[in-house]
Scaffold this motif. Sequence first.
Motif, PDB file in Angstrom:
ATOM      1  N   ASP A  25       0.807  -1.223   0.000  1.00 22.92           N
ATOM      2  CA  ASP A  25       0.000   0.000   0.000  1.00 22.92           C
ATOM      3  C   ASP A  25       0.840   1.274   0.000  1.00 22.92           C
ATOM      4  OD1 ASP A  25      -2.673   1.146   0.017  1.00 22.92           O
ATOM      5  OD2 ASP A  25      -2.163   1.872   2.016  1.00 22.92           O
ATOM      6  N   SER A  26       1.951   1.281   0.737  1.00 23.94           N
ATOM      7  CA  SER A  26       2.768   2.494   0.843  1.00 23.94           C
ATOM      8  C   SER A  26       4.031   2.428  -0.014  1.00 23.94           C
ATOM      9  CB  SER A  26       3.152   2.740   2.309  1.00 23.94           C
ATOM     10  OG  SER A  26       3.875   1.627   2.825  1.00 23.94           O
ATOM     11  N   HIS A  27       4.119   1.424  -0.891  1.00 23.66           N
ATOM     12  CA  HIS A  27       5.307   1.325  -1.744  1.00 23.66           C
ATOM     13  C   HIS A  27       5.334   2.493  -2.731  1.00 23.66           C
ATOM     14  CE1 HIS A  27       8.248  -0.188  -4.618  1.00 23.66           C
ATOM     15  NE2 HIS A  27       8.622  -1.061  -3.696  1.00 23.66           N
ATOM     16  N   PRO A  28       6.497   3.095  -2.951  1.00 23.74           N
ATOM     17  CA  PRO A  28       6.592   4.239  -3.875  1.00 23.74           C
ATOM     18  C   PRO A  28       6.087   3.941  -5.288  1.00 23.74           C
ATOM     19  CG  PRO A  28       8.622   3.993  -2.612  1.00 23.74           C
ATOM     20  CD  PRO A  28       7.785   2.800  -2.304  1.00 23.74           C
ATOM     21  N   LYS A  29       6.150   2.675  -5.693  1.00 30.86           N
ATOM     22  CA  LYS A  29       5.679   2.316  -7.031  1.00 30.86           C
ATOM     23  C   LYS A  29       4.389   1.491  -6.978  1.00 30.86           C
ATOM     24  CE  LYS A  29      10.171   2.489  -9.369  1.00 30.86           C
ATOM     25  NZ  LYS A  29      11.228   1.691 -10.050  1.00 30.86           N
ATOM     26  N   ARG A  30       3.563   1.772  -5.980  1.00 26.06           N
ATOM     27  CA  ARG A  30       2.284   1.068  -5.884  1.00 26.06           C
ATOM     28  C   ARG A  30       1.465   1.236  -7.155  1.00 26.06           C
ATOM     29  NH1 ARG A  30      -1.534  -1.129  -6.628  1.00 26.06           N
ATOM     30  NH2 ARG A  30      -3.240  -1.831  -5.270  1.00 26.06           N
ATOM     31  N   ARG A  31       1.603   2.369  -7.828  1.00 30.39           N
ATOM     32  CA  ARG A  31       0.856   2.646  -9.061  1.00 30.39           C
ATOM     33  C   ARG A  31       1.208   1.672 -10.186  1.00 30.39           C
ATOM     34  NH1 ARG A  31       3.804   5.202 -12.822  1.00 30.39           N
ATOM     35  NH2 ARG A  31       2.076   6.398 -13.710  1.00 30.39           N
ATOM     36  N   ASN A  32       2.361   0.996 -10.074  1.00 27.72           N
ATOM     37  CA  ASN A  32       2.784   0.038 -11.101  1.00 27.72           C
ATOM     38  C   ASN A  32       2.199  -1.357 -10.884  1.00 27.72           C
ATOM     39  OD1 ASN A  32       5.112   2.138 -10.875  1.00 27.72           O
ATOM     40  ND2 ASN A  32       5.416   1.173 -12.868  1.00 27.72           N
ATOM     41  N   TYR A  33       1.563  -1.576  -9.747  1.00 30.20           N
ATOM     42  CA  TYR A  33       1.088  -2.922  -9.385  1.00 30.20           C
ATOM     43  C   TYR A  33      -0.417  -3.049  -9.572  1.00 30.20           C
ATOM     44  CZ  TYR A  33      -0.436  -6.736  -6.331  1.00 30.20           C
ATOM     45  OH  TYR A  33      -1.051  -7.853  -5.831  1.00 30.20           O
ATOM     46  N   LEU A  34      -0.828  -4.153 -10.210  1.00 29.61           N
ATOM     47  CA  LEU A  34      -2.240  -4.503 -10.357  1.00 29.61           C
ATOM     48  C   LEU A  34      -2.489  -5.809  -9.615  1.00 29.61           C
ATOM     49  CD1 LEU A  34      -4.938  -3.725 -11.854  1.00 29.61           C
ATOM     50  CD2 LEU A  34      -4.248  -5.390 -13.605  1.00 29.61           C
ATOM     51  N   ALA A  35      -3.334  -5.754  -8.592  1.00 29.66           N
ATOM     52  CA  ALA A  35      -3.636  -6.943  -7.787  1.00 29.66           C
ATOM     53  C   ALA A  35      -4.651  -7.803  -8.524  1.00 29.66           C
ATOM     54  CB  ALA A  35      -4.182  -6.534  -6.420  1.00 29.66           C
ATOM     55  N   ALA A  36      -4.236  -8.970  -8.969  1.00 25.79           N
ATOM     56  CA  ALA A  36      -5.100  -9.823  -9.788  1.00 25.79           C
ATOM     57  C   ALA A  36      -5.135 -11.247  -9.248  1.00 25.79           C
ATOM     58  CB  ALA A  36      -4.603  -9.835 -11.238  1.00 25.79           C
ATOM     59  N   HIS A  37      -6.197 -11.941  -9.565  1.00 29.46           N
ATOM     60  CA  HIS A  37      -6.300 -13.366  -9.255  1.00 29.46           C
ATOM     61  C   HIS A  37      -7.080 -14.064 -10.369  1.00 29.46           C
ATOM     62  CE1 HIS A  37      -7.976 -16.868  -6.621  1.00 29.46           C
ATOM     63  NE2 HIS A  37      -7.016 -17.265  -7.431  1.00 29.46           N
ATOM     64  N   PRO A  38      -6.371 -14.610 -11.348  1.00 29.43           N
ATOM     65  CA  PRO A  38      -7.043 -15.401 -12.383  1.00 29.43           C
ATOM     66  C   PRO A  38      -7.496 -16.732 -11.797  1.00 29.43           C
ATOM     67  CG  PRO A  38      -4.662 -15.452 -12.692  1.00 29.43           C
ATOM     68  CD  PRO A  38      -4.925 -14.531 -11.553  1.00 29.43           C
ATOM     69  N   ILE A  39      -8.790 -16.966 -11.773  1.00 24.77           N
ATOM     70  CA  ILE A  39      -9.312 -18.187 -11.144  1.00 24.77           C
ATOM     71  C   ILE A  39      -9.301 -19.299 -12.183  1.00 24.77           C
ATOM     72  CG2 ILE A  39     -11.219 -19.203  -9.846  1.00 24.77           C
ATOM     73  CD1 ILE A  39     -12.001 -16.407  -8.991  1.00 24.77           C
ATOM     74  N   ALA A  40      -8.159 -19.927 -12.285  1.00 31.52           N
ATOM     75  CA  ALA A  40      -7.960 -21.001 -13.257  1.00 31.52           C
ATOM     76  C   ALA A  40      -6.780 -21.823 -12.797  1.00 31.52           C
ATOM     77  CB  ALA A  40      -7.691 -20.423 -14.646  1.00 31.52           C
TER      78      ALA A  40
END
Length: 286
Positions: free
Chosen positions: A103-118
């Motif tokens: 949450d407080s990482h300087p490059k949080r904007r570069n991360y997309l939290a995903a979960h492909p359910i497969a």
Amino acid sequence: MNVFIIGVGLIGGSFAKDIKRLRPESKIYGVDTSASHIKEALDLGVIDLESSYADLGLADMVIVSIPVDVMITELPKILDAVNDNCVVFDGGSTKSLICKTLDSHPKRRNYLAAHPIAGTEHSGPTAAIENLYVGKTNIICEVEKTAFKLQERALELFQEIGMRIRYMNPEAHDKHIAYVSHLSHISSFMLGKTVIDKERNERDIFDMAGSGFESTVRLAKSSPAMWTPIFEQNKENVVETLTEYIQNLQEFKHLLEKGDYTGIFNEMNDTNKIKEILNGIPLNKK
């Protein structure tokens, strides 16, 4: 497009195969702690080159598919190493702790939290499957925290692959996934344990096991190294689902003990409604 796959197994390798098919001009780099996995991935053509974190500055996209406990320590390092125009997404089966950690990482904007359910019960580069994700749901959490142009890059890929997108907050994701995925794996593992403990003569198991047993216990072949951290990170939700599941098993046992077969029929008949839900879920067959 330079794509880095960190954790070249079923999930990461299947993404690599689809990207190579859909975007043949892309170059796929593989990063893995297992030298044998890298060799297999190169031999199978899943990746083009072996790489390391030192080269992450070249990446346009990084796909992280490693155990969720390792993600907690590695995702911050990965974000530290990528350039400002790189999107990083993961395939972790838990989301709350990962999102809080970043949450407080300087490059949080570069991360997309995903979960492909497969997935399947198999692991490693040899388990990678083309079209694994076609028609499957990909849960995206906290999309508003990802830079718009970077989330667009990932979402465009998901659309090309044929995935369905749903948006959810991390806490809701972890609660719901405990019911529809984590509980299924625990049930499978414990069914396998029950049969093994009872039938010490393995030949008897193999001779008598039908398709029903095989399909129910299939998930027990999944990697304990991957699933133990998932249960740890989602402990509260998993315990809640287990409590409800055990209660239902005890109620079924009570009906059987008192000979209430009408009650048993009604329980099973009511549960048959699950077919209407599952009709919308395509099954992958290897």
